[in-house]
Design a protein around this motif. Structure first.
Motif, PDB file in Angstrom:
ATOM      1  N   VAL A  16      31.384  32.870  41.507  1.00 25.44           N
ATOM      2  CA  VAL A  16      31.917  33.064  40.174  1.00 25.44           C
ATOM      3  C   VAL A  16      31.698  34.403  40.056  1.00 25.44           C
ATOM      4  CG1 VAL A  16      31.358  32.516  37.648  1.00 25.44           C
ATOM      5  CG2 VAL A  16      30.962  30.767  39.644  1.00 25.44           C
ATOM      6  N   GLN A  17      33.055  34.982  39.135  1.00 27.72           N
ATOM      7  CA  GLN A  17      33.072  36.376  38.914  1.00 27.72           C
ATOM      8  C   GLN A  17      32.989  36.472  37.086  1.00 27.72           C
ATOM      9  OE1 GLN A  17      35.813  35.228  40.879  1.00 27.72           O
ATOM     10  NE2 GLN A  17      34.503  35.571  42.502  1.00 27.72           N
ATOM     11  N   LEU A  18      32.065  37.233  36.738  1.00 32.93           N
ATOM     12  CA  LEU A  18      31.899  37.367  35.292  1.00 32.93           C
ATOM     13  C   LEU A  18      32.004  38.882  34.714  1.00 32.93           C
ATOM     14  CD1 LEU A  18      28.365  35.748  35.251  1.00 32.93           C
ATOM     15  CD2 LEU A  18      30.306  34.915  34.633  1.00 32.93           C
ATOM     16  N   VAL A  19      32.868  38.765  33.902  1.00 28.60           N
ATOM     17  CA  VAL A  19      33.333  40.156  33.290  1.00 28.60           C
ATOM     18  C   VAL A  19      32.816  40.344  31.846  1.00 28.60           C
ATOM     19  CG1 VAL A  19      35.071  41.822  32.894  1.00 28.60           C
ATOM     20  CG2 VAL A  19      35.191  40.430  34.909  1.00 28.60           C
ATOM     21  N   GLU A  20      31.818  41.208  31.437  1.00 27.32           N
ATOM     22  CA  GLU A  20      31.544  41.411  30.059  1.00 27.32           C
ATOM     23  C   GLU A  20      32.631  42.545  29.318  1.00 27.32           C
ATOM     24  OE1 GLU A  20      27.460  41.144  32.568  1.00 27.32           O
ATOM     25  OE2 GLU A  20      29.429  42.116  32.531  1.00 27.32           O
ATOM     26  N   SER A  21      32.270  42.291  28.081  1.00 28.19           N
ATOM     27  CA  SER A  21      33.220  43.629  27.272  1.00 28.19           C
ATOM     28  C   SER A  21      32.668  43.420  25.840  1.00 28.19           C
ATOM     29  CB  SER A  21      34.689  43.055  27.261  1.00 28.19           C
ATOM     30  OG  SER A  21      35.205  41.715  26.560  1.00 28.19           O
ATOM     31  N   GLY A  22      33.002  44.388  25.153  1.00 22.65           N
ATOM     32  CA  GLY A  22      32.588  44.378  23.859  1.00 22.65           C
ATOM     33  C   GLY A  22      31.558  45.458  23.452  1.00 22.65           C
ATOM     34  N   GLY A  23      31.004  45.837  24.379  1.00 26.85           N
ATOM     35  CA  GLY A  23      29.894  46.882  24.290  1.00 26.85           C
ATOM     36  C   GLY A  23      30.559  48.303  23.335  1.00 26.85           C
ATOM     37  N   GLY A  24      29.568  48.864  23.056  1.00 22.71           N
ATOM     38  CA  GLY A  24      29.924  50.121  22.487  1.00 22.71           C
ATOM     39  C   GLY A  24      28.869  50.960  21.751  1.00 22.71           C
ATOM     40  N   LEU A  25      29.052  51.803  20.842  1.00 23.96           N
ATOM     41  CA  LEU A  25      28.105  52.561  20.132  1.00 23.96           C
ATOM     42  C   LEU A  25      28.282  51.985  18.559  1.00 23.96           C
ATOM     43  CD1 LEU A  25      26.068  54.977  19.618  1.00 23.96           C
ATOM     44  CD2 LEU A  25      28.339  56.375  19.209  1.00 23.96           C
ATOM     45  N   ARG A  49      35.187  29.876  40.894  1.00 18.97           N
ATOM     46  CA  ARG A  49      34.707  28.801  40.884  1.00 18.97           C
ATOM     47  C   ARG A  49      34.059  27.854  39.562  1.00 18.97           C
ATOM     48  NH1 ARG A  49      31.474  26.864  46.124  1.00 18.97           N
ATOM     49  NH2 ARG A  49      31.985  24.932  45.162  1.00 18.97           N
ATOM     50  N   THR A  50      35.200  27.815  38.466  1.00 16.63           N
ATOM     51  CA  THR A  50      34.616  27.633  37.037  1.00 16.63           C
ATOM     52  C   THR A  50      35.043  26.364  36.727  1.00 16.63           C
ATOM     53  OG1 THR A  50      36.609  28.650  36.363  1.00 16.63           O
ATOM     54  CG2 THR A  50      34.687  29.922  36.351  1.00 16.63           C
ATOM     55  N   ARG A  51      35.303  25.150  37.872  1.00 20.04           N
ATOM     56  CA  ARG A  51      35.949  24.000  37.684  1.00 20.04           C
ATOM     57  C   ARG A  51      34.682  23.368  36.916  1.00 20.04           C
ATOM     58  NH1 ARG A  51      37.614  21.939  43.351  1.00 20.04           N
ATOM     59  NH2 ARG A  51      35.945  23.233  43.889  1.00 20.04           N
ATOM     60  N   SER A  52      33.490  23.617  37.300  1.00 15.16           N
ATOM     61  CA  SER A  52      32.257  23.065  36.801  1.00 15.16           C
ATOM     62  C   SER A  52      31.716  23.592  35.561  1.00 15.16           C
ATOM     63  CB  SER A  52      31.018  22.780  37.651  1.00 15.16           C
ATOM     64  OG  SER A  52      31.410  22.009  38.682  1.00 15.16           O
ATOM     65  N   ASN A 112      34.302  26.631  26.045  1.00 12.13           N
ATOM     66  CA  ASN A 112      34.966  25.960  27.561  1.00 12.13           C
ATOM     67  C   ASN A 112      36.138  26.119  28.021  1.00 12.13           C
ATOM     68  OD1 ASN A 112      31.943  25.851  28.058  1.00 12.13           O
ATOM     69  ND2 ASN A 112      31.820  23.989  27.825  1.00 12.13           N
ATOM     70  N   ALA A 113      36.890  25.824  27.153  1.00 13.12           N
ATOM     71  CA  ALA A 113      38.403  26.061  27.326  1.00 13.12           C
ATOM     72  C   ALA A 113      38.819  27.449  27.825  1.00 13.12           C
ATOM     73  CB  ALA A 113      39.357  25.748  26.229  1.00 13.12           C
ATOM     74  N   LYS A 114      38.066  28.233  27.377  1.00 12.21           N
ATOM     75  CA  LYS A 114      38.599  29.663  27.894  1.00 12.21           C
ATOM     76  C   LYS A 114      37.428  30.253  28.869  1.00 12.21           C
ATOM     77  CE  LYS A 114      40.630  30.946  23.474  1.00 12.21           C
ATOM     78  NZ  LYS A 114      40.612  31.983  22.436  1.00 12.21           N
ATOM     79  N   ASN A 115      36.540  29.541  29.229  1.00 15.23           N
ATOM     80  CA  ASN A 115      35.515  29.982  30.200  1.00 15.23           C
ATOM     81  C   ASN A 115      34.894  31.285  29.927  1.00 15.23           C
ATOM     82  OD1 ASN A 115      35.810  27.745  32.201  1.00 15.23           O
ATOM     83  ND2 ASN A 115      37.678  28.810  32.992  1.00 15.23           N
ATOM     84  N   THR A 116      34.651  31.321  28.671  1.00 12.41           N
ATOM     85  CA  THR A 116      34.171  32.427  28.016  1.00 12.41           C
ATOM     86  C   THR A 116      32.863  32.236  27.241  1.00 12.41           C
ATOM     87  OG1 THR A 116      36.348  33.459  27.883  1.00 12.41           O
ATOM     88  CG2 THR A 116      34.495  34.396  26.372  1.00 12.41           C
ATOM     89  N   VAL A 117      31.966  32.975  27.329  1.00 13.50           N
ATOM     90  CA  VAL A 117      30.747  32.886  26.371  1.00 13.50           C
ATOM     91  C   VAL A 117      30.560  34.276  25.630  1.00 13.50           C
ATOM     92  CG1 VAL A 117      28.064  33.012  26.470  1.00 13.50           C
ATOM     93  CG2 VAL A 117      29.433  31.561  28.092  1.00 13.50           C
ATOM     94  N   TYR A 118      30.058  34.151  24.271  1.00 16.60           N
ATOM     95  CA  TYR A 118      29.956  35.174  23.437  1.00 16.60           C
ATOM     96  C   TYR A 118      28.733  35.410  23.109  1.00 16.60           C
ATOM     97  CZ  TYR A 118      34.987  33.794  23.169  1.00 16.60           C
ATOM     98  OH  TYR A 118      36.339  33.450  23.373  1.00 16.60           O
ATOM     99  N   LEU A 119      28.197  36.539  22.596  1.00 14.57           N
ATOM    100  CA  LEU A 119      26.802  36.809  21.801  1.00 14.57           C
ATOM    101  C   LEU A 119      27.373  37.926  20.679  1.00 14.57           C
ATOM    102  CD1 LEU A 119      23.896  36.824  22.225  1.00 14.57           C
ATOM    103  CD2 LEU A 119      23.824  39.081  23.349  1.00 14.57           C
TER     104      LEU A 119
END
Length: 127
Positions: free
Chosen positions: A2-11, A27-30, A74-81
């Protein structure tokens, strides 16, 4: 894998907001439980927030409760904070991670339960 890519950080200035995203591929089928951790300068990595596979359960560190919100699409396989009312002590590299073995409503704050990690995104809060 599983590959994870974060974005949105900054100052951002104290009191400001940022929204981090973590996109999963491979492998994001689950659907897996996900978590956010952070590591500040000279500090150990610490748990920030977690969300269950379904999104029905969330769990937060006391230091961010009421200010941060974790969510998932889950449709976008994305988690947010979503991070509001940021303070200089929130300055850290933020990492998202996957917990493949979590039960469907489970959320873990223990870093050893997470087996795939992103590369991190820097969040800097100025006073």
């Amino acid at each position: 894998q599983v590959q994870l890519v974060e974005s949105g950080g900054g100052l951002v200035q104290a009191g400001g907001s940022l929204r981090l995203s973590c996109a999963a591929s491979g492998r994001t089928r689950s659907t897996y439980a996900m978590g956010w951790f952070r590591q500040g300068p000279g500090k150990d990595r610490e748990f920030v927030a977690g969300i269950s596979r379904s999104g029905g359960n969330t769990y937060y560190a006391d230091s961010v409760k009421g200010r941060f919100t974790i969510s998932r699409d889950n449709a976008k396989n994305t988690v947010y904070l979503q991070m509001n009312s940021l303070q200089p002590e929130d300055t850290a590299v933020y990492y998202c991670a996957v917990n493949r073995l979590s039960p469907i409503q489970g959320v873990s704050s223990w870093y050893a339960d997470y087996d795939y990690w992103g590369q991190g995104t820097q969040v800097t809060v100025s006073s």
